[in-house]
Design an enzyme around this catalytic site. Structure first.
Site, mmCIF file in Angstrom:
data_model
loop_
_atom_site.group_PDB
_atom_site.id
_atom_site.type_symbol
_atom_site.label_atom_id
_atom_site.label_comp_id
_atom_site.label_asym_id
_atom_site.label_seq_id
_atom_site.Cartn_x
_atom_site.Cartn_y
_atom_site.Cartn_z
ATOM 1 N N SER A 10 59.114 1.504 -23.431
ATOM 2 C CA SER A 10 59.876 0.446 -24.366
ATOM 3 C C SER A 10 58.787 -0.663 -24.534
ATOM 4 C CB SER A 10 61.110 0.107 -23.655
ATOM 5 O OG SER A 10 61.841 -0.974 -24.503
ATOM 6 N N HIS A 35 59.541 3.426 -28.114
ATOM 7 C CA HIS A 35 60.836 2.968 -28.228
ATOM 8 C C HIS A 35 60.458 1.559 -28.610
ATOM 9 C CE1 HIS A 35 65.093 2.789 -27.533
ATOM 10 N NE2 HIS A 35 64.862 1.750 -27.018
ATOM 11 N N ASP A 37 62.743 -2.154 -29.588
ATOM 12 C CA ASP A 37 64.090 -2.667 -29.623
ATOM 13 C C ASP A 37 64.049 -3.844 -30.425
ATOM 14 O OD1 ASP A 37 65.470 -1.085 -27.247
ATOM 15 O OD2 ASP A 37 63.713 -1.956 -26.154
ATOM 16 N N MET A 39 66.655 -6.885 -31.373
ATOM 17 C CA MET A 39 67.839 -7.644 -31.300
ATOM 18 C C MET A 39 67.962 -8.950 -31.946
ATOM 19 S SD MET A 39 66.915 -7.645 -27.102
ATOM 20 C CE MET A 39 66.764 -6.157 -26.222
ATOM 21 N N HIS A 68 65.506 0.990 -31.996
ATOM 22 C CA HIS A 68 66.786 0.899 -31.556
ATOM 23 C C HIS A 68 67.521 -0.454 -31.978
ATOM 24 C CE1 HIS A 68 69.292 0.082 -27.545
ATOM 25 N NE2 HIS A 68 69.984 0.171 -28.691
ATOM 26 N N MET A 70 69.756 -3.183 -32.038
ATOM 27 C CA MET A 70 71.028 -3.885 -31.517
ATOM 28 C C MET A 70 71.406 -5.195 -32.331
ATOM 29 S SD MET A 70 69.315 -3.545 -27.616
ATOM 30 C CE MET A 70 67.942 -3.225 -28.187
ATOM 31 N N MET A 139 73.700 4.205 -23.249
ATOM 32 C CA MET A 139 72.817 2.773 -22.660
ATOM 33 C C MET A 139 73.157 3.084 -20.975
ATOM 34 S SD MET A 139 71.114 1.120 -24.819
ATOM 35 C CE MET A 139 70.688 -0.093 -23.584
ATOM 36 N N GLY A 144 70.243 -5.819 -24.249
ATOM 37 C CA GLY A 144 69.937 -7.168 -24.476
ATOM 38 C C GLY A 144 68.847 -7.631 -23.523
ATOM 39 N N GLY A 146 65.576 -6.257 -20.853
ATOM 40 C CA GLY A 146 64.779 -5.291 -20.070
ATOM 41 C C GLY A 146 65.028 -5.523 -18.593
ATOM 42 N N GLY A 147 64.537 -4.709 -17.624
ATOM 43 C CA GLY A 147 64.486 -5.108 -16.230
ATOM 44 C C GLY A 147 65.730 -5.021 -15.633
ATOM 45 N N ASP A 177 68.629 4.969 -21.959
ATOM 46 C CA ASP A 177 67.982 3.854 -21.871
ATOM 47 C C ASP A 177 68.498 2.492 -21.111
ATOM 48 O OD1 ASP A 177 66.455 1.594 -22.908
ATOM 49 O OD2 ASP A 177 67.386 1.533 -24.935
ATOM 50 N N GLY A 178 67.613 2.157 -20.319
ATOM 51 C CA GLY A 178 67.966 1.015 -19.343
ATOM 52 C C GLY A 178 67.786 1.545 -17.960
ATOM 53 N N GLY A 179 66.713 0.668 -17.137
ATOM 54 C CA GLY A 179 66.664 0.946 -15.730
ATOM 55 C C GLY A 179 66.290 2.285 -15.222
ATOM 56 N N GLY A 199 60.937 0.895 -19.728
ATOM 57 C CA GLY A 199 60.404 -0.285 -20.107
ATOM 58 C C GLY A 199 59.512 -0.816 -18.994
#
Ligand code: DX5
Ligand code: ZN
Length: 227
Positions: A10, A35, A37, A39, A68, A70, A139, A144, A146-147, A177-179, A199
């Site tokens: 990401s 990927h 993102d 936003m 993606h 958002m 998700m 909203g 990363g991290g 997607d996420g973590g 990411g």
């Protein structure tokens, strides 16, 4: 039907002052989809990057680019993101009251069409579009930023989506997607996931190339346990 495993770095977590070098690192690790993102400060609190950055990335990579969105009213931007270089485009279920039309619009632009579920949105809300979607993105954090930490409830959704895919003989890709990191990627794979967005774990590591390879190997090991 499951699909080939892919680790999708990401770009949100990359060093934007050296985007070209960052992309070269993950390509060296075998990544073939990036990927991206987007936003808007409305659907999610933050604002990330948009069309000019996508155009620049498109010029320096042969990877596919997974966009993606958002953003609110994502249907207004489908054509523009496709023209800027997106190979796949996903929109949030929560932002798309005319989801059937929007997924069809993405496909007619020539891109693969995905639908995204926030952690609070159940899988059954997609019952009537699963036959149309090319991929479903689960998700595993609230979108909203990363991290953030992986929300374990996402595993159940991946299992549900894999089960429905078998039962209804559908062929959508399942993406998460996420973590995502070395501690959970095998388990997510075992639940039936195909594409893994990563990411922070990739770009904030000492060697993004090595991390992509590690995540891929771990996802492969999880896949072998999938019945
Ligand atoms: C979050 C974005 C993610 C993010 C993932 O809203 O959709 O793609 O970049 O980052 P990590 O892997 O750091 O959770
Ligand atoms: Zn994302």
């Amino acid at each position: 039907m499951s699909h080939e495993i892919q680790i999708l770095p990401s770009l949100l977590a990359a060093d934007f002052t050296r985007l070209g070098e960052e992309i070269a690192k993950v390509e060296a690790g075998g990544a073939s989809i990036l990927h991206f993102d987007v936003m808007d400060g409305r659907f999610v609190p933050s604002i990330s990057m948009g069309l000019p950055v996508l155009e620049a990335v498109r010029r320096i990579t042969t990877c596919q680019i997974d966009v993606h969105l958002m953003i609110v009213e994502p249907e207004r931007y489908v054509e523009a993101f496709r023209a800027a270089g997106a190979d796949s485009i996903s929109v949030h279920q929560e932002a798309s009251p005319h989801l059937h039309r929007t997924l069809s619009l993405i496909q007619s632009s020539g891109a693969k069409a995905g639908v995204v579920l926030n952690p609070a949105t159940p899988v059954h809300t997609l019952d009537d579009v699963l036959g149309l979607a090319d991929f479903v993105l689960v998700m595993s954090v609230n979108p909203g930023y990363g991290g953030q930490k992986f929300i374990p409830g996402a595993l159940h959704k991946v299992r549900q989506l894999d089960q429905i895919r078998r039962q209804r003989n559908l062929s959508y890709v399942i993406e998460i997607d996420g973590g995502v990191d070395q501690t959970n990627v095998a388990e997510i794979s075992e639940a039936g996931c195909d594409w893994f967005v990563a990411g922070t774990s990739v770009f904030r590591s000492e060697s993004p190339a090595t991390t992509v390879r590690e995540l891929h190997a771990l996802a492969d090991s999880g896949r072998q346990l999938l019945a």
